[in-house]
Scaffold this active site. Structure first.
Site, PDB file in Angstrom:
ATOM      1  N   ASP A 290      14.788   2.467  -7.679  1.00  0.00           N
ATOM      2  CA  ASP A 290      13.823   1.524  -8.218  1.00  0.00           C
ATOM      3  C   ASP A 290      14.534   0.740  -9.326  1.00  0.00           C
ATOM      4  OD1 ASP A 290      10.251   1.841  -8.878  1.00  0.00           O
ATOM      5  OD2 ASP A 290      11.586   0.111  -8.879  1.00  0.00           O
TER       6      ASP A 290
HETATM    7  C1  GLC Z   1       9.416  -2.334  -9.745  1.00  0.00           C
HETATM    8  C2  GLC Z   1       8.578  -1.333  -8.989  1.00  0.00           C
HETATM    9  C3  GLC Z   1       8.917  -1.240  -7.528  1.00  0.00           C
HETATM   10  C4  GLC Z   1       9.411  -2.578  -7.021  1.00  0.00           C
HETATM   11  C5  GLC Z   1      10.719  -2.869  -7.714  1.00  0.00           C
HETATM   12  C6  GLC Z   1      11.302  -4.224  -7.290  1.00  0.00           C
HETATM   13  O1  GLC Z   1       9.717  -1.835 -11.014  1.00  0.00           O
HETATM   14  O2  GLC Z   1       8.536  -0.011  -9.508  1.00  0.00           O
HETATM   15  O3  GLC Z   1       7.735  -0.801  -6.848  1.00  0.00           O
HETATM   16  O4  GLC Z   1       9.613  -2.534  -5.607  1.00  0.00           O
HETATM   17  O5  GLC Z   1      10.604  -2.814  -9.127  1.00  0.00           O
HETATM   18  O6  GLC Z   1      10.474  -5.251  -7.739  1.00  0.00           O
END
Ligand code: GLC
Length: 729
Positions: A290
């Site tokens: 993430d």
């Molecule tokens: C965010 C979220 C995740 C998302 C990622 C990319 O912090 O936790 O769900 O897909 O970053 O945007």
């Protein structure tokens, strides 16, 4: 990526012919097996090129596509992936051409994005989709989202989010399908199959990404990014099942989670990332971290520095680093120092290349740049969005005031009545408020009487100056439709709330308009369950519309006017108050009976339980009939129940089948959802619903090692208040 079938066929033929004629390297020969192409390409890659493949930067969006073009010129074309935020494929193609033509090996970039509940055609939030109990319909919406995403240059969506959540204080409860592992698993598999289609390289298919792996929804006290206390038993029986269902459905990727899983954060957790996902489930795709979650291992107290954070993450089984740019500066040294084995690097590269080959990116690296009119907000897409919104709304209370009667003069009051942006909820992709139809606009065109409007108040604050006008409008009408709820920013990521009640100003507006002495229908647009203890008793009807997307207005109008019969059932429990959290249906039995261990000051039962919802018609359930009341591990029996629609409206009813195992070497919940089916039952008609019970699938439990255990003894099959015993010999 451009995926015109005929064009692809001609191109693939051309590549094959060219490969033979020009002795192209095998990895460029589309006629060869993917694994052959992977090994050939891997054998040609330098360590720097391998590490670049494991990295994801972002190619941001802004109004001026030339700026994107500028950014596309400075990014390294060897990069493995880009998180792509743009409305079209222009800068994607600019960047991809650099990857294909300016690099030594010409490895295409995979472009990812958060298409969570729609790309531009925004449909209901996933928590609402869960309340539709219609995974097939949710799948149709995912097909729309996949097409719009692909046409905008996206190969890979960071969706579905399948975190089980039982704490409505957590803002991201909006983003998953609710509290139940079985219901969420059904939506997980349906979404993956819909996004990916039969073949990832075919038109309209994009790679799915199961997230957040794993246990993010257990965030302590509903705060975000925090510690999660999850035993191995709970990991297996509650949080892992939707991921296992998604992997079995063929999900190409997963995203590791922020949360610290009982001492080992999700992005550096060898047990979940390798022992479970890669060894036990044999997943052959890849895991992306993430956002910044590798770097966050330092904050979480696992790694003293960036290099060690990278070492722990990659060795645990993480394959791609999202945007914190740590792999490129540190991985080479870690390999040289022997802290990260080359085998792990190669395994990660293979996984990423495998997905790229399966997507057909080597043969079709570019996206056809279609005009917006051909690719977004198409009529058929809007119809799917509206249908899903209608089926997700849950009628919580109705004292004979709905559906509205023709000719009734309506007072539409409240801060949500004309809002468009708040109907889209969080994570609404490239959705725009101007695409949405407000409740006011949707209702106004659906009824033949004028709709009187008053805002009454804002979402929060203490300004009651609008109350007088609201009461006046209510007095002049036959019925009040009061539109309350949450702003879109009150749920989603980093949007925890310590109190799940609506602001007092909204509750006071309800009290005020009640003084007009007219029936009051309360509509709630929210991204979470709410504390309705001061709302439900005052209202004559309550309809939870969630955050229904751009077709929310028309969907609400269809339900209020009776054109649609409400069929939504809660995918998550509505606690009586915040103080009851966590409260969910599949709890274990307490040590003492229902008279002890309860709150002294409030009920210990929820306001509305999982699976609850009303319709405009009544359904009369027969008794559960069994083909046999005993079975063995290798036999099956069938349970049946007939349901009659005794009302005067056709309606869709979901029969929910639960299993209870009263005694087990690992204690089991008071009941567990194990099957459900939603069907249209014509007014006056009946349907017989069946549940074929497969002991190993439906009666077993999974232990703390992830092994399925089936124990002989008595079990109960439960539908509503019907309960029959079966015996497993
Ligand atoms: C965010 C979220 C995740 C998302 C990622 C990319 O912090 O936790 O769900 O897909 O970053 O945007």
């Amino acid at each position: 990526m451009k995926k015109i079938l005929l064009f692809s066929a001609v191109l693939a033929f051309g590549i094959a012919a060219e490969a033979e004629s020009k002795d192209l390297p095998p990895y460029k020969d589309a006629s060869l097996p993917v694994e052959t192409r992977i090994e050939d390409l891997l054998s040609r890659m330098t360590l720097d090129e391998k590490i670049a493949q494991l990295s994801q930067y972002s190619l941001g969006s802004n109004d001026n596509v030339n700026n994107n073009g500028e950014m596309a010129k400075v990014l390294p074309p060897e990069i493995g992936s880009l998180l792509y935020t743009a409305d079209d494929a222009v800068s994607r193609n600019v960047m991809q051409r650099r990857a294909m033509e300016e690099t030594r090996l010409g490895i295409p970039i995979i472009f990812g994005y958060d298409t969570i509940h729609g790309f531009r055609t925004i449909y209901p939030i996933p928590l609402a989709q869960g309340a539709s109990w219609n995974p097939e319909l949710a799948g149709e919406a995912c097909r729309v989202a996949a097409q719009e995403s692909e046409d905008a240059g996206i190969d890979w969506t960071f969706s579905p989010m399948v975190d089980i959540a039982r704490d409505p204080r957590w803002g991201r409860i909006a983003e998953g399908y609710g509290e139940d592992p079985y219901l969420t698993s059904a939506f997980s598999a349906a979404s993956v199959r819909a996004y990916q289609g039969e073949d990832l390289s075919m038109p309209g298919s994009i790679a799915a990404c199961l997230k957040h792996y794993v246990g993010y929804g257990a965030s302590e006290a509903g705060r975000d990014y925090v510690f999660t206390e999850i035993s191995r038993q709970t990991l297996w029986d509650t949080y892992l099942p939707p991921f296992e269902a998604g992997v079995k459905a063929g999900a190409a990727t997963l995203m590791s989670s922020f949360n610290d899983i009982s001492g080992t954060p999700g992005s550096a957790n060898h047990y979940t990332l390798t022992e479970v996902l890669k060894d036990k489930w044999q997943h052959e795709g890849f895991v992306v971290s993430d956002w910044y979650s590798v770097h966050q291992l330092i904050n979480q107290g696992m790694a003293p520095d960036e290099a060690t954070a990278v070492e722990y993450a990659i060795n645990a089984g993480l394959d791609m680093d999202m945007v914190d740019n740590l792999f490129i500066p540190h991985l080479k040294n870690l390999v040289d120092e022997g802290r990260v084995p080359m085998e792990r690097i190669d395994d990660a590269v293979r996984r990423i290349l495998r997905v790229k080959f399966m997507l057909g990116l080597f043969e079709n690296p570019y996206t056809e740049e279609k005009p917006e009119s051909e690719r977004i907000l198409l009529p058929g897409s809007l119809e799917v969005a509206k249908e899903l919104a209608v089926e997700s709304m849950v009628l919580l209370k109705n004292e004979d005031v709905l559906p509205l009667k023709p000719g009734q003069e309506i007072a539409l009051i409240g801060p949500m009545a004309k809002s468009c942006r708040d109907l889209l909820g969080s994570w609404c992709g490239r959705g725009r408020a101007e695409d949405a139809v407000s409740i006011f606009d949707g209702l106004s065109v659906a009824v033949d009487t004028p709709v009187r409007y008053a805002a009454g108040c804002d979402f929060e604050g203490s300004d009651m100056s609008g109350f007088e006008e609201a009461v006046k409008v209510a007095s002049e009408s036959d019925v009040v439709v009061l539109c309350l709820g949450e702003k879109y920013s009150w749920s989603g990521e980093n949007a925890s709330r310590s109190n799940i009640a609506l602001p007092g100003i909204q509750e006071n507006l309800l009290k005020a308009v009640k003084k007009a002495g007219k029936p009051v229908v309360v509509l709630l647009a929210s991204g979470r369950p709410l504390d309705l203890t001061r709302i439900a008793p005052e209202a004559d009807a309550v309809l939870e519309i969630w955050q229904p997307g751009i077709m929310g207005g028309p969907a609400v109008a269809e339900i209020l006017t009776g054109k649609a019969n409400p069929s939504g059932r809660l995918s998550v429990t509505f606690p009586y108050t915040t103080g009851q959290i966590p409260i969910y249906y599949n709890q274990r039995n307490p040590a003492r009976g229902s008279s002890q261990g309860r709150y002294q000051d409030i009920p210990s039962t929820p306001m509305y339980e999982f699976g609850y919802g009303l319709s405009y018609t009544d359904y009369e359930y027969g008794e559960i009939e069994l083909s046999s009341d005993s079975l063995t591990a290798d036999s099956r029996i069938t349970a049946r129940i007939t349901v009659k629609n005794i009302g005067d409206m056709d309606g869709k009813e979901t029969v929910q089948w639960y299993i209870r195992d009263p005694y087990s070497t690992v204690t089991r919940p008071v009941k567990e959802l194990r099957h459900f089916e939603k069907r249209l039952i014509p007014a006056g008609g009946s349907c017989t619903f069946e549940f074929e019970i497969d002991p190993m699938r439906d009666l077993s439990f999974v232990d703390c090692k992830g092994d399925r255990i089936l124990e002989p003894g008595d079990y109960y099959v439960i539908v509503k208040d019907r309960k029959v015993r079966i015996t497993l010999k």
